[in-house]
Design an enzyme around this catalytic site. Sequence first.
Site, PDB file in Angstrom:
ATOM      1  N   ASN A   9       0.877  -1.174   0.000  1.00 12.68           N
ATOM      2  CA  ASN A   9       0.000   0.000   0.000  1.00 12.68           C
ATOM      3  C   ASN A   9       0.913   1.223   0.000  1.00 12.68           C
ATOM      4  OD1 ASN A   9      -1.783   2.064   0.433  1.00 12.68           O
ATOM      5  ND2 ASN A   9      -2.348   1.456   2.516  1.00 12.68           N
ATOM      6  N   TRP A  10       1.006   1.841  -1.160  1.00 11.23           N
ATOM      7  CA  TRP A  10       1.955   2.961  -1.306  1.00 11.23           C
ATOM      8  C   TRP A  10       1.467   4.238  -0.641  1.00 11.23           C
ATOM      9  CZ3 TRP A  10       3.311   2.540  -7.266  1.00 11.23           C
ATOM     10  CH2 TRP A  10       4.038   1.365  -7.473  1.00 11.23           C
ATOM     11  N   LYS A  11       0.195   4.291  -0.316  1.00  9.66           N
ATOM     12  CA  LYS A  11      -0.410   5.510   0.241  1.00  9.66           C
ATOM     13  C   LYS A  11      -0.118   6.693  -0.709  1.00  9.66           C
ATOM     14  CE  LYS A  11      -0.044   3.298   4.670  1.00  9.66           C
ATOM     15  NZ  LYS A  11       0.056   3.382   6.123  1.00  9.66           N
ATOM     16  N   HIS A  94      -9.383   1.483   5.120  1.00  8.01           N
ATOM     17  CA  HIS A  94      -8.076   1.678   5.760  1.00  8.01           C
ATOM     18  C   HIS A  94      -8.251   2.652   6.930  1.00  8.01           C
ATOM     19  CE1 HIS A  94      -3.952   2.771   6.530  1.00  8.01           C
ATOM     20  NE2 HIS A  94      -3.611   1.656   5.902  1.00  8.01           N
ATOM     21  N   GLU A  96      -6.537   5.032   7.917  1.00 11.65           N
ATOM     22  CA  GLU A  96      -6.285   6.448   7.576  1.00 11.65           C
ATOM     23  C   GLU A  96      -7.519   7.068   6.922  1.00 11.65           C
ATOM     24  OE1 GLU A  96      -2.654   5.666   5.463  1.00 11.65           O
ATOM     25  OE2 GLU A  96      -1.719   5.118   7.360  1.00 11.65           O
ATOM     26  N   GLU A 166      -5.165  -4.627  10.670  1.00 11.05           N
ATOM     27  CA  GLU A 166      -4.167  -3.576  10.840  1.00 11.05           C
ATOM     28  C   GLU A 166      -4.411  -2.861  12.161  1.00 11.05           C
ATOM     29  OE1 GLU A 166      -2.301  -2.421   6.785  1.00 11.05           O
ATOM     30  OE2 GLU A 166      -3.868  -0.991   7.297  1.00 11.05           O
ATOM     31  N   GLY A 172       2.726   2.593  10.720  1.00  9.16           N
ATOM     32  CA  GLY A 172       3.672   3.690  10.536  1.00  9.16           C
ATOM     33  C   GLY A 172       4.373   4.114  11.814  1.00  9.16           C
ATOM     34  N   SER A 211       3.682  -1.778  10.316  1.00  9.08           N
ATOM     35  CA  SER A 211       5.136  -1.837  10.521  1.00  9.08           C
ATOM     36  C   SER A 211       5.734  -3.204  10.200  1.00  9.08           C
ATOM     37  CB  SER A 211       5.502  -1.405  11.943  1.00  9.08           C
ATOM     38  OG  SER A 211       5.114  -0.053  12.145  1.00  9.08           O
ATOM     39  N   GLY A 232       2.997  -1.076   4.207  1.00  9.81           N
ATOM     40  CA  GLY A 232       3.044   0.352   3.897  1.00  9.81           C
ATOM     41  C   GLY A 232       4.454   0.779   3.535  1.00  9.81           C
ATOM     42  N   GLY A 233       5.129   1.424   4.483  1.00 16.05           N
ATOM     43  CA  GLY A 233       6.447   2.007   4.232  1.00 16.05           C
ATOM     44  C   GLY A 233       7.433   1.081   3.534  1.00 16.05           C
TER      45      GLY A 233
HETATM   46  P1  13P Z   1       3.222   0.621   7.593  1.00 11.10           P
HETATM   47  O1  13P Z   1       3.716  -0.708   7.042  1.00 11.10           O
HETATM   48  O2  13P Z   1       3.958   1.791   7.024  1.00 11.10           O
HETATM   49  O3  13P Z   1       3.144   0.609   9.080  1.00 11.10           O
HETATM   50  O4  13P Z   1       1.718   0.786   7.061  1.00 11.10           O
HETATM   51  C1  13P Z   1       0.844  -0.276   7.187  1.00 11.10           C
HETATM   52  C2  13P Z   1      -0.388   0.041   6.428  1.00 11.10           C
HETATM   53  O5  13P Z   1      -1.115   0.954   6.776  1.00 11.10           O
HETATM   54  C3  13P Z   1      -0.669  -0.733   5.217  1.00 11.10           C
HETATM   55  O6  13P Z   1      -1.925  -0.474   4.743  1.00 11.10           O
END
Ligand code: 13P
Length: 248
Positions: A9-11, A94, A96, A166, A172, A211, A232-233
């Site tokens: 998930n590149w956000k 999600h 966010e 999640e 994050g 994470s 994510g990251g």
């Molecule tokens: P991180 O891996 O950056 O913690 O993000 C997880 C996430 O929100 C994937 O959708």
Amino acid sequence: MRQSLVVGNWKMNGTRASAELLVKDIIAGLESNNSGIAVCAPYVYLPGIGELVKNTRLALGAQNVADKPSGAFTGEISAAMLSEFDCKYAIVGHSERRTYYGDTNESVAARFCQAQEKGIIPILCVGETLEQREEDQTFSMINEQLDAVINLTGIASFDNAVIAYEPVWAIGTGKTATDEQAQEVHQYIRKYIAAQDQAIADKIQIIYGGSAKPENAKGLFAMLDIDGGLIGGASLDAESFLKIYHSI
Ligand code: 13P
């Protein structure tokens, strides 16, 4: 035996050039593996990336989808539009989106439904905040998030869906859930589904996000009810994303 799945998930990150380079590097580094792999890119990059992933094992996904089929909804992108660009998956709910953009259990359920109507597999995100965990509300939160979808579309709709657990406190933050903490909730989710449909519970992919990185992926993926990850990251770097994928 369930097939595993790792999704990036590149956000809201990257540029057109960096996104295309990342995809090329991922494709070039893919070793043979029976597990699924996908990247959920920002909407505007989907057409370009769609071309790059054609005839490869890398699948494409979106990070959200509208809760309505079409009409006067400025700024929204419908499932029909996504399906024109070979989107196999769409993330819905999600944390966010729930935290910053007002997504509710009901609107998430409607997005889930819209995706499925156009043949897109929804990746339904569920998870508790730190406060909710500390107040022992983890399972009741998960129940509410799942029930909103089950009540709208029925348990059978989970036959073609992915669930991502999640924990909000792990996203994050660098704080990963321990293997056991994650397994406990994954097992809970599978049992909750099994109470309504055992066959779907046995089949559904429940992936972990929060994470996840090359150093902790192997331990998480070794747990019985963890079928992969939503990354994510660490998905923004081809090498670390591939390391995670290859540790399945
Ligand atoms: P991180 O891996 O950056 O913690 O993000 C997880 C996430 O929100 C994937 O959708």
